[in-house]
Write a protein that holds these residues in place. Structure first.
Motif, PDB file in Angstrom:
ATOM      1  N   LYS A  38       0.817  -1.224   0.000  1.00 34.01           N
ATOM      2  CA  LYS A  38       0.000   0.000   0.000  1.00 34.01           C
ATOM      3  C   LYS A  38       0.849   1.272   0.000  1.00 34.01           C
ATOM      4  O   LYS A  38       0.441   2.305   0.544  1.00 34.01           O
ATOM      5  N   LYS A  41      -1.175   4.368  -3.467  1.00 39.54           N
ATOM      6  CA  LYS A  41      -2.566   4.563  -3.048  1.00 39.54           C
ATOM      7  C   LYS A  41      -3.359   5.216  -4.177  1.00 39.54           C
ATOM      8  O   LYS A  41      -2.852   6.078  -4.895  1.00 39.54           O
ATOM      9  N   LYS A  45      -6.407   5.299  -0.735  1.00 44.67           N
ATOM     10  CA  LYS A  45      -6.536   3.931  -0.246  1.00 44.67           C
ATOM     11  C   LYS A  45      -5.644   2.977  -1.031  1.00 44.67           C
ATOM     12  O   LYS A  45      -5.318   3.241  -2.187  1.00 44.67           O
TER      13      LYS A  45
END
Length: 329
Positions: A38, A41, A45
Motif C-alpha cells: 500500500k 494509493k 486507499k
C-alpha cells in the motif's frame, strides 16, 4: 511522496501498467511489492494491481525519488530487481565475483543494463551500502576486466581506498591470476613460456603477436603448463606475467595452438567440429601476494580464491577435476 492526477489519456489503464510507463526505472516485481504494501494509493486507499484508473483519480506514490528519474546509463542499476552475481568473497572493501561467459563487464554501446558492473551497483544499492544520490558518493568500480566471452574472477572495489590500493597492487604485480584454457593439439613442450610483443589494432579491436619489438608493441609473457590431453585438445593452465589485451588468445594462436571456440584468433572449422562457441578460457584462480603494506586489504595477503567450476571442463575434459589444478608457487 509524489502525487499524480489521472487525466483522460491515462484513464482506462491498469494500475501496474501505468506505473511501468510512468516509472520505467522501477522494476516490475518491486512495483508489485509496493502495491501490496500500500505504498501506492488510489484516492487515499490501497489498491490492487489490476484496477482500472479513472479520470480524476489521485495517485499517491510513497516511492524513493530516484525511481522518478528518466533512464540513463548512470542509473540503469535501478531497473534490476534481483542482481545476478556469483560472489566468491565479500568484505566491507571488496567483492570477488565469478563472471560467467557471455556477460559484459562494463556498459557499452551494445548493452547498458545487463552488465557485471550494473549488477554490482544494484546489489550494493539494495543492501543500502551504496547510493549515487549521496553527496560525494563513491561509485563501485572494477579493478580488472575480462572479455565478454571469457569467464572468471573479477575484483570490484566497494570503497575509494580499496580501489586505490588494489589498482596499485595489480600494477606492482602483487597479485597472481591463473587461467585455464582448452587449446587445439598438444603443446610441445608440455610446460614452458610464450614470449613476444603484442601490437593492438584499435580499429579492428584485434592484436597481433610479433617476435621482435616494434613501435607501439608491448612485451607479453605467459607461463603455461599442460594439465590434461584428451580428444585432440590440451587443457592448459596459464600464469600471466604481463596482462595485455587478448594476450592468451593471441599468443597460443601464434604458437599454432589456438583456443577452442575462439572466433577471432582460432579455427572456425575446428570450433564447429567440437561445437564450441566462445573461447574456452577461464580466470579460475587468484592469489594475493603482497610484498608491501596493503592497508585495509592486508587481511587478504597470502590468501587464494578459486571458482567452483569451469564451464568447458565437464564437456571436453570429463576426467579432470578442478581440484587437480595446482598453480605454480
Amino acid at each position: 511522496m509524489k502525487e499524480f492526477t489521472i487525466a483522460k489519456n491515462d484513464a482506462g489503464q491498469r494500475l501496474d501498467r501505468w506505473l511501468a510507463k510512468t516509472l520505467p526505472l522501477l522494476p516490475a516485481p518491486l512495483a508489485q511489492k509496493y502495491i501490496r504494501l500500500k505504498r501506492v494509493k488510489v484516492n487515499g486507499k490501497g489498491s490492487k494491481r489490476d484496477v482500472r484508473l479513472q479520470v480524476g483519480d489521485v495517485l499517491q506514490l510513497y516511492i524513493n525519488d530516484e525511481f522518478f528519474d528518466r533512464p540513463t546509463p548512470e542509473n540503469a542499476f535501478l531497473s534490476l530487481y534481483q542482481p545476478k552475481l556469483n560472489i566468491l568473497y565479500e568484505d566491507e572493501h571488496i567483492l570477488l565475483l565469478d563472471k560467467r561467459p557471455g556477460l559484459v563487464v562494463h556498459p557499452d554501446e551494445t548493452e547498458r543494463v545487463n552488465t557485471l558492473l550494473t549488477h554490482i551497483q544494484a546489489y550494493l544499492y539494495q543492501k543500502k551500502e551504496w547510493s549515487p544520490y549521496k553527496e560525494n558518493s563513491f561509485a563501485p568500480a572494477l579493478c580488472n576486466r575480462i572479455d565478454r566471452n571469457t569467464g572468471g574472477i573479477v575484483i570490484a572495489a566497494k570503497t575509494a581506498e580499496a580501489l586505490r590500493v588494489m589498482n596499485q597492487k595489480i600494477k606492482d604485480r602483487e597479485l597472481s591470476k591463473f587461467y585455464l584454457c582448452a587449446v587445439l593439439g598438444r603443446m610441445d613442450p608440455r610446460e614452458g613460456k610464450l614470449e613476444g610483443f603484442i601490437w593492438k589494432d584499435e580499429v579492428k579491436k584485434q592484436v597481433y603477436v610479433r617476435s621482435r619489438p616494434q613501435p607501439g608493441a608491448k612485451t607479453a609473457i605467459t607461463l603455461y603448463k599442460t594439465l590434461a590431453v584428451q580428444n585432440g585438445l590440451s587443457l592448459v593452465e596459464c600464469d600471466l606475467i604481463t596482462g595485455r589485451t587478448h594476450q592468451i588468445r593471441a599468443q597460443f594462436a601464434a604458437a599454432g595452438h589456438p583456443l577452442l571456440g575462439d572466433g577471432k584468433y582460432g579455427s572456425e572449422r575446428e570450433n564447429r567440429k567440437y561445437g564450441r562457441h566462445g573461447q574456452a578460457l577461464y580466470s579460475y584462480r587468484l592469489e594475493f601476494r603482497f610484498t608491501t603494506d596493503a592497508g585495509p586489504l592486508e587481511h587478504l595477503n597470502s590468501r587464494s580464491f578459486q571458482v567452483e567450476d569451469v564451464d568447458f571442463l565437464k564437456e571436453y575434459f570429463p576426467d579432470f577435476h578442478l581440484s587437480q589444478a595446482q598453480p605454480e608457487r
